[in-house]
Design a protein around this motif. Structure first.
Motif, PDB file in Angstrom:
ATOM      1  N   TYR A  16     -16.722   3.409 -14.853  1.00 52.14           N
ATOM      2  CA  TYR A  16     -17.774   4.302 -14.355  1.00 52.14           C
ATOM      3  C   TYR A  16     -18.077   3.704 -12.891  1.00 52.14           C
ATOM      4  CZ  TYR A  16     -18.191   6.877 -18.848  1.00 52.14           C
ATOM      5  OH  TYR A  16     -17.905   7.655 -19.869  1.00 52.14           O
ATOM      6  N   SER A  17     -18.560   2.332 -12.778  1.00 55.60           N
ATOM      7  CA  SER A  17     -18.824   2.121 -11.363  1.00 55.60           C
ATOM      8  C   SER A  17     -17.795   2.290 -10.360  1.00 55.60           C
ATOM      9  CB  SER A  17     -19.126   0.618 -11.623  1.00 55.60           C
ATOM     10  OG  SER A  17     -18.170  -0.234 -11.881  1.00 55.60           O
ATOM     11  N   GLY A  18     -16.493   2.036 -10.863  1.00 55.24           N
ATOM     12  CA  GLY A  18     -15.378   2.572  -9.930  1.00 55.24           C
ATOM     13  C   GLY A  18     -15.481   3.959  -9.565  1.00 55.24           C
ATOM     14  N   ARG A  19     -15.516   5.002 -10.536  1.00 51.47           N
ATOM     15  CA  ARG A  19     -15.829   6.283 -10.274  1.00 51.47           C
ATOM     16  C   ARG A  19     -16.985   6.727  -9.299  1.00 51.47           C
ATOM     17  NH1 ARG A  19     -13.400   9.835 -15.229  1.00 51.47           N
ATOM     18  NH2 ARG A  19     -11.488   8.678 -15.569  1.00 51.47           N
ATOM     19  N   GLY A  20     -17.849   5.957  -9.619  1.00 53.32           N
ATOM     20  CA  GLY A  20     -19.242   6.063  -8.845  1.00 53.32           C
ATOM     21  C   GLY A  20     -19.013   5.810  -7.202  1.00 53.32           C
ATOM     22  N   MET A  21     -18.237   4.805  -7.314  1.00 54.80           N
ATOM     23  CA  MET A  21     -18.152   4.250  -5.649  1.00 54.80           C
ATOM     24  C   MET A  21     -17.211   5.282  -5.061  1.00 54.80           C
ATOM     25  SD  MET A  21     -19.873   2.068  -5.198  1.00 54.80           S
ATOM     26  CE  MET A  21     -20.026   0.453  -4.314  1.00 54.80           C
ATOM     27  N   ILE A  22     -16.120   6.000  -5.776  1.00 52.95           N
ATOM     28  CA  ILE A  22     -14.986   6.846  -5.193  1.00 52.95           C
ATOM     29  C   ILE A  22     -16.128   8.108  -4.751  1.00 52.95           C
ATOM     30  CG2 ILE A  22     -13.505   8.419  -5.822  1.00 52.95           C
ATOM     31  CD1 ILE A  22     -12.192   6.117  -7.513  1.00 52.95           C
TER      32      ILE A  22
ATOM     33  N   GLY B 139     -21.917  10.295  -8.098  1.00 58.66           N
ATOM     34  CA  GLY B 139     -21.544   8.863  -7.708  1.00 58.66           C
ATOM     35  C   GLY B 139     -22.910   8.010  -8.155  1.00 58.66           C
ATOM     36  N   CYS B 140     -24.185   8.269  -7.772  1.00 58.39           N
ATOM     37  CA  CYS B 140     -25.144   7.544  -8.344  1.00 58.39           C
ATOM     38  C   CYS B 140     -25.215   7.585 -10.026  1.00 58.39           C
ATOM     39  CB  CYS B 140     -26.390   7.934  -7.941  1.00 58.39           C
ATOM     40  SG  CYS B 140     -26.605   7.425  -5.859  1.00 58.39           S
ATOM     41  N   ILE B 141     -25.094   8.694 -10.508  1.00 57.24           N
ATOM     42  CA  ILE B 141     -25.164   8.944 -11.949  1.00 57.24           C
ATOM     43  C   ILE B 141     -24.122   8.035 -12.776  1.00 57.24           C
ATOM     44  CG2 ILE B 141     -24.511  10.543 -13.995  1.00 57.24           C
ATOM     45  CD1 ILE B 141     -25.898  12.560 -12.171  1.00 57.24           C
ATOM     46  N   TYR B 142     -22.744   8.047 -12.037  1.00 55.31           N
ATOM     47  CA  TYR B 142     -21.855   7.155 -12.588  1.00 55.31           C
ATOM     48  C   TYR B 142     -21.977   5.613 -12.583  1.00 55.31           C
ATOM     49  CZ  TYR B 142     -18.438  10.673 -13.793  1.00 55.31           C
ATOM     50  OH  TYR B 142     -17.866  11.824 -14.339  1.00 55.31           O
ATOM     51  N   ILE B 143     -22.818   5.316 -11.577  1.00 60.20           N
ATOM     52  CA  ILE B 143     -23.179   3.988 -11.504  1.00 60.20           C
ATOM     53  C   ILE B 143     -24.041   3.371 -12.537  1.00 60.20           C
ATOM     54  CG2 ILE B 143     -24.176   2.128  -9.935  1.00 60.20           C
ATOM     55  CD1 ILE B 143     -22.694   3.349  -7.644  1.00 60.20           C
ATOM     56  N   ILE B 144     -24.971   4.437 -12.671  1.00 65.14           N
ATOM     57  CA  ILE B 144     -25.999   4.375 -13.774  1.00 65.14           C
ATOM     58  C   ILE B 144     -25.294   4.029 -14.920  1.00 65.14           C
ATOM     59  CG2 ILE B 144     -27.983   5.375 -14.822  1.00 65.14           C
ATOM     60  CD1 ILE B 144     -29.009   6.324 -11.902  1.00 65.14           C
TER      61      ILE B 144
ATOM     62  N   VAL C  57     -22.420  24.444   5.183  1.00 60.57           N
ATOM     63  CA  VAL C  57     -23.132  24.642   3.814  1.00 60.57           C
ATOM     64  C   VAL C  57     -22.023  24.011   2.706  1.00 60.57           C
ATOM     65  CG1 VAL C  57     -24.100  26.206   2.130  1.00 60.57           C
ATOM     66  CG2 VAL C  57     -24.468  26.689   4.367  1.00 60.57           C
ATOM     67  N   LEU C  58     -21.053  24.260   2.667  1.00 60.90           N
ATOM     68  CA  LEU C  58     -20.212  23.864   1.777  1.00 60.90           C
ATOM     69  C   LEU C  58     -20.038  22.376   2.011  1.00 60.90           C
ATOM     70  CD1 LEU C  58     -17.947  24.319  -0.415  1.00 60.90           C
ATOM     71  CD2 LEU C  58     -16.249  24.432   1.213  1.00 60.90           C
ATOM     72  N   ASN C  59     -19.714  21.740   2.967  1.00 60.03           N
ATOM     73  CA  ASN C  59     -19.757  20.395   2.984  1.00 60.03           C
ATOM     74  C   ASN C  59     -21.065  19.744   2.520  1.00 60.03           C
ATOM     75  OD1 ASN C  59     -17.826  21.491   5.271  1.00 60.03           O
ATOM     76  ND2 ASN C  59     -17.366  19.135   4.966  1.00 60.03           N
ATOM     77  N   ILE C  60     -22.226  20.411   3.024  1.00 58.20           N
ATOM     78  CA  ILE C  60     -23.545  19.750   2.536  1.00 58.20           C
ATOM     79  C   ILE C  60     -23.754  19.739   1.079  1.00 58.20           C
ATOM     80  CG2 ILE C  60     -26.078  20.233   2.324  1.00 58.20           C
ATOM     81  CD1 ILE C  60     -25.989  21.094   5.270  1.00 58.20           C
ATOM     82  N   ILE C  61     -23.254  20.995   0.329  1.00 57.71           N
ATOM     83  CA  ILE C  61     -23.309  20.946  -1.004  1.00 57.71           C
ATOM     84  C   ILE C  61     -22.314  19.896  -1.793  1.00 57.71           C
ATOM     85  CG2 ILE C  61     -22.806  22.653  -3.035  1.00 57.71           C
ATOM     86  CD1 ILE C  61     -23.785  25.047  -1.040  1.00 57.71           C
ATOM     87  N   ALA C  62     -21.064  19.867  -1.250  1.00 60.52           N
ATOM     88  CA  ALA C  62     -20.202  19.096  -1.647  1.00 60.52           C
ATOM     89  C   ALA C  62     -20.332  17.474  -1.490  1.00 60.52           C
ATOM     90  CB  ALA C  62     -18.712  18.981  -1.208  1.00 60.52           C
ATOM     91  N   GLY C  63     -20.994  17.340  -0.464  1.00 61.87           N
ATOM     92  CA  GLY C  63     -21.412  15.800  -0.070  1.00 61.87           C
ATOM     93  C   GLY C  63     -22.664  15.321  -0.860  1.00 61.87           C
ATOM     94  N   THR C  64     -23.470  16.179  -1.186  1.00 63.33           N
ATOM     95  CA  THR C  64     -24.774  15.983  -1.942  1.00 63.33           C
ATOM     96  C   THR C  64     -24.367  15.891  -3.548  1.00 63.33           C
ATOM     97  OG1 THR C  64     -26.087  17.160  -0.219  1.00 63.33           O
ATOM     98  CG2 THR C  64     -26.916  16.663  -2.465  1.00 63.33           C
TER      99      THR C  64
END
Length: 178
Positions: free
Chosen positions: A76-82, A108-113, A95-102
């Protein structure tokens, strides 16, 4: 009542679908970002798109090369970093880039948690999780995950809860060019 094992399997299948959706969203966002970009941003976009497409394939069926050389994808931490990396790549003014990036940064933070949550099942490919789901759903079977007197999982549950196969370093054949 649904067992813990079946609930975890449903959750992991949902995470597989979210991963595939996010990887495809990254490909779309990178394409939009490359439409009005300079050469270096286009090269980063091509890199992000190719890696994201490879991760879609790996999410569906794991490849041996990813289990050997890119083992961080199976935790999970590896997927979070990806996902944090992809979030930083695709974040832009459209707009698409803001949504996708967010979304990538949030997941990513959820996977690290999730990497710090004890007893949470490791991420498997969708094909493995789907086979587990079919095994649980066959004829209404609902396996309870419990420990026997020795503390080990029962054999029937351990067979259905499969983890990514690990490559034994001693038996792996290496090819060296001298």
């Amino acid at each position: 009542m649904i067992s813990r094992t079946k609930t975890e399997n449903i959750l992991i299948l949902t995470l597989n679908c979210i991963n595939i959706s996010l990887y495809l969203l990254v490909i779309a966002a990178v394409t939009v970002k490359c439409l009005h970009a300079n050469f270096s941003q286009i090269m980063v976009g091509i890199y992000g798109g190719v890696v994201s497409a490879a991760l879609v394939v790996n999410e569906i069926k794991p490849l041996e090369i990813s289990l050997v050389y890119f083992r961080f994808v199976s935790i999970y931490s590896g997927r979070g970093m990806i996902f944090i990396f992809f979030g930083c790549i695709v974040l832009d003014v459209s707009v698409l880039n803001i949504i996708a990036g967010t979304l990538c940064l949030v997941f990513g933070c959820i996977y690290i948690i999730l990497s710090f949550v004890p007893n949470f099942p490791p991420p498997n490919a969708m094909i493995i999780n789907w086979q587990n789901w079919k095994g649980f759903s066959k004829e209404g079977m609902d396996l309870m995950r419990h420990n026997d007197s020795s503390g080990a999982e029962s054999k029937s549950t351990a067979l259905l809860i499969s983890h990514p196969p690990r490559i034994n370093e001693a038996t792996r054949k290496e090819t060296y060019i001298v």
